[in-house]
Design an enzyme around this catalytic site. Sequence first.
Site, mmCIF file in Angstrom:
data_model
loop_
_atom_site.group_PDB
_atom_site.id
_atom_site.type_symbol
_atom_site.label_atom_id
_atom_site.label_comp_id
_atom_site.label_asym_id
_atom_site.label_seq_id
_atom_site.Cartn_x
_atom_site.Cartn_y
_atom_site.Cartn_z
ATOM 1 C CG ASP A 1 -6.608 0.331 6.861
ATOM 2 O OD1 ASP A 1 -7.118 0.623 7.956
ATOM 3 O OD2 ASP A 1 -6.564 1.111 5.893
ATOM 4 C CD GLU B 1 -3.263 0.981 1.421
ATOM 5 O OE1 GLU B 1 -3.682 -0.183 1.524
ATOM 6 O OE2 GLU B 1 -4.025 1.961 1.340
HETATM 7 P P1 ADP Z 1 -10.869 1.890 1.175
HETATM 8 O O1 ADP Z 1 -9.653 1.090 1.471
HETATM 9 O O2 ADP Z 1 -11.360 2.625 2.358
HETATM 10 O O3 ADP Z 1 -11.961 1.114 0.536
HETATM 11 P P2 ADP Z 1 -9.022 3.181 -0.569
HETATM 12 O O4 ADP Z 1 -9.077 4.458 -1.343
HETATM 13 O O5 ADP Z 1 -7.913 2.993 0.382
HETATM 14 O O6 ADP Z 1 -10.436 3.009 0.119
HETATM 15 O O7 ADP Z 1 -8.945 1.955 -1.581
HETATM 16 C C1 ADP Z 1 -9.807 1.864 -2.688
HETATM 17 C C2 ADP Z 1 -9.000 1.383 -3.885
HETATM 18 O O8 ADP Z 1 -8.655 -0.012 -3.721
HETATM 19 C C3 ADP Z 1 -9.773 1.430 -5.172
HETATM 20 O O9 ADP Z 1 -9.656 2.688 -5.787
HETATM 21 C C4 ADP Z 1 -9.090 0.348 -6.006
HETATM 22 O O10 ADP Z 1 -7.883 0.824 -6.557
HETATM 23 C C5 ADP Z 1 -8.748 -0.690 -4.958
HETATM 24 N N1 ADP Z 1 -9.813 -1.704 -4.854
HETATM 25 C C6 ADP Z 1 -10.673 -1.883 -3.835
HETATM 26 N N2 ADP Z 1 -11.509 -2.922 -4.067
HETATM 27 C C7 ADP Z 1 -11.172 -3.415 -5.278
HETATM 28 C C8 ADP Z 1 -11.639 -4.479 -6.095
HETATM 29 N N3 ADP Z 1 -12.647 -5.273 -5.707
HETATM 30 N N4 ADP Z 1 -11.033 -4.677 -7.278
HETATM 31 C C9 ADP Z 1 -10.026 -3.896 -7.687
HETATM 32 N N5 ADP Z 1 -9.540 -2.872 -6.975
HETATM 33 C C10 ADP Z 1 -10.084 -2.634 -5.787
HETATM 34 MG MG MG Z 2 -7.761 1.835 2.078
#
Ligand code: ADP
Ligand code: MG
Length: 362
Positions: A155, A143
């Site tokens: 996380d 990350e």
């Molecule tokens: P959170 O972790 O709170 O959901 P973040 O901004 O840290 O929000 O992470 C979201 C990002 O993680 C998305 O923009 C995408 O790049 C990636 N992501 C999350 N879920 C998926 C998924 N199911 N498939 C592909 N990418 C994903």
């Molecule tokens: Mg996140």
Amino acid sequence: MSVEHGVWHAPGRVNLIGEHTDYNDGLVLPFALPQGITAEAARRDDGVLELHSGGQTEIVPLEGLRPGSVKGWAAYVAGVAGALGEAGHPVGGATLRFTSDLPAGSGLSSSAALECVTAVALNDMYDLGLSAKELVPVAQRAENAYAGVPTGVLDQSASLLCTAEHALLLDVRSGLSSQIPLELGGFRILIVDTNARHALGDGKYGERRAQCEEAARQLGVASLRDVKNLGEALSRLKDPVLRRRVKHVVTENHRVEATVGLLKAGAIAEVGALLNASHLSLRDDYEVSWPEADAAVEAAVRAGARGGRMVGGGFGGSVIILARADTLDTIREAITTRFTTSSWPTPDYLIATAAPGAHRLS
Ligand code: ADP
Ligand code: MG
């Protein structure tokens, strides 16, 4: 024993209390959600990652993989393979098909779920023998370095280390964690996705971290965890902004300890007041709340909830509400009505239960 293919799952998480404390060497208290990301994975030995999610396909050759070389969502996944290689555990390739029932970007840590499901799948398929605890820094490195998001260790710890029906008390400084029974009795924890994402938030997380580092520097301590006497520390800081930031971090650590005490005593109802105090601290001292979160917490408490607070980094995402099970309908209705009054989109609701951390399904 290594496996050629299988299905793995890693959960999202919600942090009961302890917000913006992880990167200050402090205390956090998350629990894993039943919602998460599942990966159907197969090992391949051509040095390629073939990734599928939501109708998208990404092909990432492992050769030449380094921080910054992969963009978009694939960086979270490839970053895990990259970080494993850096740690002396190279992997040879995999096909991974992801499915998710976790909304992305809601503050429920879909990014960590994506990293952690990849980490457990690669660990098993390549027989790396790493423990869940050893996978935490690998997923965090994916990350931070590969996806370029400077988050703390909360996380990934939650997604990998949580157990069903427990919250995870993690002391970031010592790295020690313990499982705290989360007995809700007649109460429920309602997650409200406010469906607000304020672009403002992007740079603010880094700014808060920098402010904490600057305050620690001025106080002559390694991190804000070392502030033992809040009054004395506040009197030594000239900048009112830094004073507010320190006040939040120090009092938030105390609230985590108090919450653990209440949970151990079976007094879940009393946790509500601590959630409210956490929210006010995040709103007024840390200044990371957003209008929809404030409105949701206020409306819920007015409708009979014991308490609530914003969760996650801030400037958008979700809030949690602690309430008696028989008041949930009234509370949801009150929040929705409040949102309608401000012409905000209707929020999404989820009842949170404490589920297991990342594991192999089949
Ligand atoms: P959170 O972790 O709170 O959901 P973040 O901004 O840290 O929000 O992470 C979201 C990002 O993680 C998305 O923009 C995408 O790049 C990636 N992501 C999350 N879920 C998926 C998924 N199911 N498939 C592909 N990418 C994903
Ligand atoms: Mg996140």
